[in-house]
Design an enzyme around this catalytic site. Structure first.
Site, PDB file in Angstrom:
ATOM      1  N   CYS A 110       0.962  -1.169   0.134  1.00 20.08           N
ATOM      2  CA  CYS A 110      -0.048   0.050  -0.097  1.00 20.08           C
ATOM      3  C   CYS A 110       0.823   1.282   0.033  1.00 20.08           C
ATOM      4  O   CYS A 110       2.050   1.094   0.705  1.00 20.08           O
ATOM      5  CB  CYS A 110      -0.947  -0.121   1.284  1.00 20.08           C
ATOM      6  SG  CYS A 110      -1.942   1.324   1.693  1.00 20.08           S
ATOM      7  N   ALA A 217      -7.823   3.344 -28.883  1.00 17.41           N
ATOM      8  CA  ALA A 217      -6.676   4.412 -29.645  1.00 17.41           C
ATOM      9  C   ALA A 217      -7.273   5.487 -30.367  1.00 17.41           C
ATOM     10  O   ALA A 217      -6.745   6.418 -30.546  1.00 17.41           O
ATOM     11  CB  ALA A 217      -5.905   3.315 -30.506  1.00 17.41           C
ATOM     12  N   GLY A 488      -3.133  13.035   5.140  1.00 12.86           N
ATOM     13  CA  GLY A 488      -3.867  13.206   6.420  1.00 12.86           C
ATOM     14  C   GLY A 488      -4.864  12.633   6.461  1.00 12.86           C
ATOM     15  O   GLY A 488      -5.417  11.499   6.868  1.00 12.86           O
ATOM     16  N   HIS A 513       3.224   7.222   8.523  1.00 16.55           N
ATOM     17  CA  HIS A 513       2.721   6.850   7.288  1.00 16.55           C
ATOM     18  C   HIS A 513       1.334   7.638   7.229  1.00 16.55           C
ATOM     19  O   HIS A 513       0.874   7.698   5.944  1.00 16.55           O
ATOM     20  CB  HIS A 513       2.537   5.527   6.933  1.00 16.55           C
ATOM     21  CG  HIS A 513       1.192   5.191   7.322  1.00 16.55           C
ATOM     22  ND1 HIS A 513       0.731   4.852   8.565  1.00 16.55           N
ATOM     23  CD2 HIS A 513      -0.015   4.345   6.686  1.00 16.55           C
ATOM     24  CE1 HIS A 513      -0.403   4.428   8.925  1.00 16.55           C
ATOM     25  NE2 HIS A 513      -0.751   3.912   7.614  1.00 16.55           N
ATOM     26  N   ALA A 515      -1.940   9.721   9.367  1.00 13.29           N
ATOM     27  CA  ALA A 515      -2.637  10.412  10.569  1.00 13.29           C
ATOM     28  C   ALA A 515      -2.837   9.031  11.549  1.00 13.29           C
ATOM     29  O   ALA A 515      -2.487   9.395  12.900  1.00 13.29           O
ATOM     30  CB  ALA A 515      -3.895  11.022  10.529  1.00 13.29           C
ATOM     31  N   LYS A 589     -12.989   9.497  -3.229  1.00  9.62           N
ATOM     32  CA  LYS A 589     -12.718   8.516  -2.398  1.00  9.62           C
ATOM     33  C   LYS A 589     -13.483   7.184  -2.836  1.00  9.62           C
ATOM     34  O   LYS A 589     -14.417   7.379  -3.095  1.00  9.62           O
ATOM     35  CB  LYS A 589     -13.453   8.946  -1.004  1.00  9.62           C
ATOM     36  CG  LYS A 589     -12.602   9.586   0.057  1.00  9.62           C
ATOM     37  CD  LYS A 589     -11.501   8.569   0.595  1.00  9.62           C
ATOM     38  CE  LYS A 589     -11.230   8.869   2.125  1.00  9.62           C
ATOM     39  NZ  LYS A 589     -10.022   8.402   2.416  1.00  9.62           N
TER      40      LYS A 589
HETATM   41  P1  5GP Z   1      -3.988   3.298   5.509  1.00 12.47           P
HETATM   42  O1  5GP Z   1      -3.024   2.944   4.553  1.00 12.47           O
HETATM   43  O2  5GP Z   1      -3.332   2.843   6.984  1.00 12.47           O
HETATM   44  O3  5GP Z   1      -5.322   2.837   5.450  1.00 12.47           O
HETATM   45  O4  5GP Z   1      -3.935   4.972   5.276  1.00 12.47           O
HETATM   46  C1  5GP Z   1      -2.650   5.561   5.545  1.00 12.47           C
HETATM   47  C2  5GP Z   1      -3.218   7.115   5.907  1.00 12.47           C
HETATM   48  O5  5GP Z   1      -3.851   7.909   4.862  1.00 12.47           O
HETATM   49  C3  5GP Z   1      -4.023   7.069   7.145  1.00 12.47           C
HETATM   50  O6  5GP Z   1      -3.625   7.093   8.387  1.00 12.47           O
HETATM   51  C4  5GP Z   1      -4.750   8.622   6.978  1.00 12.47           C
HETATM   52  O7  5GP Z   1      -4.011   9.488   7.418  1.00 12.47           O
HETATM   53  C5  5GP Z   1      -4.401   8.826   5.500  1.00 12.47           C
HETATM   54  N1  5GP Z   1      -5.755   9.189   4.741  1.00 12.47           N
HETATM   55  C6  5GP Z   1      -6.867   8.565   4.804  1.00 12.47           C
HETATM   56  N2  5GP Z   1      -7.961   8.903   4.119  1.00 12.47           N
HETATM   57  C7  5GP Z   1      -7.292   9.824   3.179  1.00 12.47           C
HETATM   58  C8  5GP Z   1      -7.723  10.790   2.398  1.00 12.47           C
HETATM   59  O8  5GP Z   1      -8.785  10.955   1.627  1.00 12.47           O
HETATM   60  N3  5GP Z   1      -6.861  11.774   1.809  1.00 12.47           N
HETATM   61  C9  5GP Z   1      -5.565  11.706   2.408  1.00 12.47           C
HETATM   62  N4  5GP Z   1      -4.627  12.840   1.839  1.00 12.47           N
HETATM   63  N5  5GP Z   1      -4.974  10.942   3.240  1.00 12.47           N
HETATM   64  C10 5GP Z   1      -5.812   9.936   3.876  1.00 12.47           C
HETATM   65 MN    MN Z   2      -2.086   2.792   3.161  1.00 16.86          MN
END
Ligand code: 5GP
Ligand code: MN
Ligand code: MN
Length: 590
Positions: A110, A217, A488, A513, A515, A589
């Site tokens: 990931c 194409a 974030g 990695h 928040a 999303k």
């Molecule tokens: P994980 O891979 O652990 O599911 O997510 C990694 C981090 O991506 C999370 O800890 C969160 O801070 C961040 N994250 C989750 N959703 C979003 C989003 O919609 N936009 C952004 N910029 N970061 C996100």
């Molecule tokens: Mn992730």
């Protein structure tokens, strides 16, 4: 229990052996006073309930410290929270020369990548909705459905083996993208024969690539940049091996029938962000993020480095150049960036299947060999054992698969921008700043007891953050350290950090990695209302396209820790350094 946990620095705690049985090394975690209660409340809750329910993160990182072959310490980062076996936000390294040392499977590769543009917020503003819709249409989002064009098993094998070289060969990536990706987007150990056919069946239908060749194409004009820099239209159906620049400047939708909305059965969340604050102008300029002109702040003239004099900037008195105070300047030109986060989570993801296959085998082996484990979820295998070796080969395939997916998302993102701005992605300067992996085990060289050792470094919900002058980071970043990409949430800041020497010495070159979740998905669904969340985003003028209301609640900013506090902790601990703060203006999303 708390007597095993000692505060050893302004933002650092140590967990001494004895906290859980069999600890071979201590554990340590980084957290500041704004975040520490989350860690301790989780532990107290667990203790009060008599050890019922999921293990708190501190117990998990201590259990990891009991695994054979671990060196130095098990490390928890400020975004850590309970995971499966390892905590999320947990780093541990195992000595490759120790015959007992283990490898532990997890969701694979990931990661996050950031693509810059030369568009300012004002440029994007009038097109924001159109752009968000184009990204939503172009990038399949949502869990569970199938990829756009099924790929043959042979093509899948090729992609698993070649990683981003496959994307390059098929014309989805730019050659320079590879330079800006960990491992150049390809793990050489990958061996598709080590992947179960069950996983491959999922991978094939979910790869969601466009499929090579001529399907679309007629909708696409291929533009090739010649050596002399001129653009040349290329009408051949087959994209060349040397990755011509491809752009949909005809204005047709690349996907006339975007019926499927999934990306690899996983979750993707592209976000358009603008630069909010530049904390390290020199490092930022190496990433192509810089102010143009000479803005003033508080009447004081600040010297902003131009391409010609990078690295000489001195910001008086403060570490951060705050965009808010510069917002009125005529020279202000906040650059837009696109952040892509792709995970292969969920029961249907390819990477998840590879890990699950390995876990089942390892659990079997563990019980046959009567290995004692603190936690059944920590099933693992000796690195040198046939199961361990097979896992590393399969894991490398899954890592390559993830890079292929992120590359295809990048391609689609460039297409969407090209379409909306009727301009080649090249002319929008849509270069990839970097691509970081935050769930992977990699062989790296680190100093242990004053000598270099080959270690298998596991980063579970943690990002590699290599220091300046490390041989494995691109030449552009040799002076600044590796860019580290931190998501974030959909409604708060995201960050670009850089790696440091201190981090290399103390955390095996790793940092946070994201928040990190502050509450579980269930808790969010029970306690949050999706309408409130959408309203709050609207007030912040953030455009959003989202697959379901359920996701809005689960992914609400309140479901996460404060990313700025997490980043601040890493900065204060010296394990990474703040570089650029980003602010979302549109979120897609899935
Ligand atoms: P994980 O891979 O652990 O599911 O997510 C990694 C981090 O991506 C999370 O800890 C969160 O801070 C961040 N994250 C989750 N959703 C979003 C989003 O919609 N936009 C952004 N910029 N970061 C996100
Ligand atoms: Mn992730
Ligand atoms: Mn060794």
């Amino acid at each position: 229990e708390r007597e095993f946990i000692t505060k050893i620095g302004p933002v650092q705690y140590e967990i001494a052996p004895g906290f859980v049985p069999n600890m071979r090394v201590p554990a340590t975690f980084y957290v500041n006073s704004q975040l520490d209660h989350l860690i301790f409340e989780e532990l107290e809750h667990f203790t009060r309930s008599g050890g019922f329910g999921f293990l708190p993160a501190v117990k998990q990182m201590a259990n990891v410290a009991s695994l054979p072959g671990i060196v130095k310490r098990s490390i928890g980062l400020p975004d850590c929270h309970a995971g499966y076996g390892f905590s999320i936000g947990n780093v541990a390294a195992f000595d490759m020369d120790d015959p007992e040392a283990i490898v532990s499977p997890g969701d694979i590769n990931c990661g996050v990548r950031v693509i810059r543009t030369n568009l300012s917020e004002q440029d994007v503003a009038p097109h924001k909705e159109e752009l968000a819709q184009a990204l939503f249409d172009h990038i399949p989002v949502g869990v569970g459905s199938q990829g756009i064009i099924p790929t043959s098993m042979d093509e899948l094998d090729a992609a698993l083996e070649l990683g981003m070289d496959w994307s390059l060969r098929e014309g989805y990536a730019w050659p320079e993208d590879k330079e800006h990706c960990e491992e150049y987007g390809r793990m050489l150990q990958a061996d598709p024969r080590a992947v179960s056919s069950r996983a491959k069946k999922r991978g094939r239908t979910q790869m969601g690539t466009l499929g090579a060749g001529n399907h679309y194409a007629e909708c696409v004009v291929c533009v090739r940049r010649r050596r002399d820099g001129a653009l040349e239209v290329d009408n051949r159906l087959q994209m060349s091996v040397f990755a011509c620049r491809v752009t949909a400047i005809t204005g047709f939708s690349l996907f006339p029938h975007p019926t499927s909305r999934s990306w690899g059965g996983g979750v993707s969340s592209p976000q358009i962000q603008v630069v909010d604050e530049i904390c390290n102008p020199a490092a930022a300029s190496h990433m192509g993020i810089e102010f143009t002109g000479q803005p003033t702040m508080g009447g004081e003239r600040l010297h902003i480095p131009s391409a010609a004099c990078r690295g000489y900037v001195i910001i008086p008195q403060r570490d951060c150049l705050c965009m808010n105070s510069l917002r009125n300047s005529n020279f202000l030109d906040p650059l837009g960036v696109v952040m892509l986060h792709k995970r292969d989570l969920g029961s249907r993801g390819f990477g998840h299947q590879v890990a699950t296959d390995a876990l089942i085998e390892m659990e079997k082996a563990v019980s046959e060999e009567k290995t004692v484990l603190n936690d059944k979820q920590l099933a693992c295998a000796k690195i040198g054992s046939p199961i361990g070796q097979a896992y590393l080969k399969g894991m490398s395939c899954a890592a390559n698969y993830a890079w292929v997916n992120r590359s295809t998302m990048t391609f689609l993102t460039r297409q969407a921008f090209a379409k909306v701005f009727t301009c080649a992605p090249d002319d929008l300067d849509m270069q990839m700043i970097y691509d970081t992996s935050h769930n992977i085990a990699k062989v790296e060289e680190h100093m242990v007891d004053g000598r270099p050792h080959r270690l298998l470094v596991h980063r579970k919900g943690a990002t590699r953050a290599f220091p300046p002058h490390h041989p494995l980071i691109p030449v552009e970043y040799q002076c600044t350290g590796q860019p580290v990409l931190i998501g974030g949430t959909m409604g708060t800041n995201s960050w670009i950090l850089t790696g440091t020497e201190q981090g290399f010495d103390t955390t095996f070159g790793s940092t946070c990695h994201g928040a990190g979740r502050a509450r579980s998905r269930n808790n969010s669904r029970r306690n949050l209302d999706h309408r409130d969340i959408l309203e709050a985003l609207a007030r912040q003028n953030i455009s959003i396209r989202v697959a379901s209301p359920k996701l809005v609640m689960e992914e609400a900013p309140d479901s996460y820790k404060d990313v700025n506090a997490v980043v601040e902790t890493c900065h204060q601990a010296g394990i990474s350094r703040k570089c650029v703060k980003l602010r979302p203006i549109a979120v897609i999303k899935g």
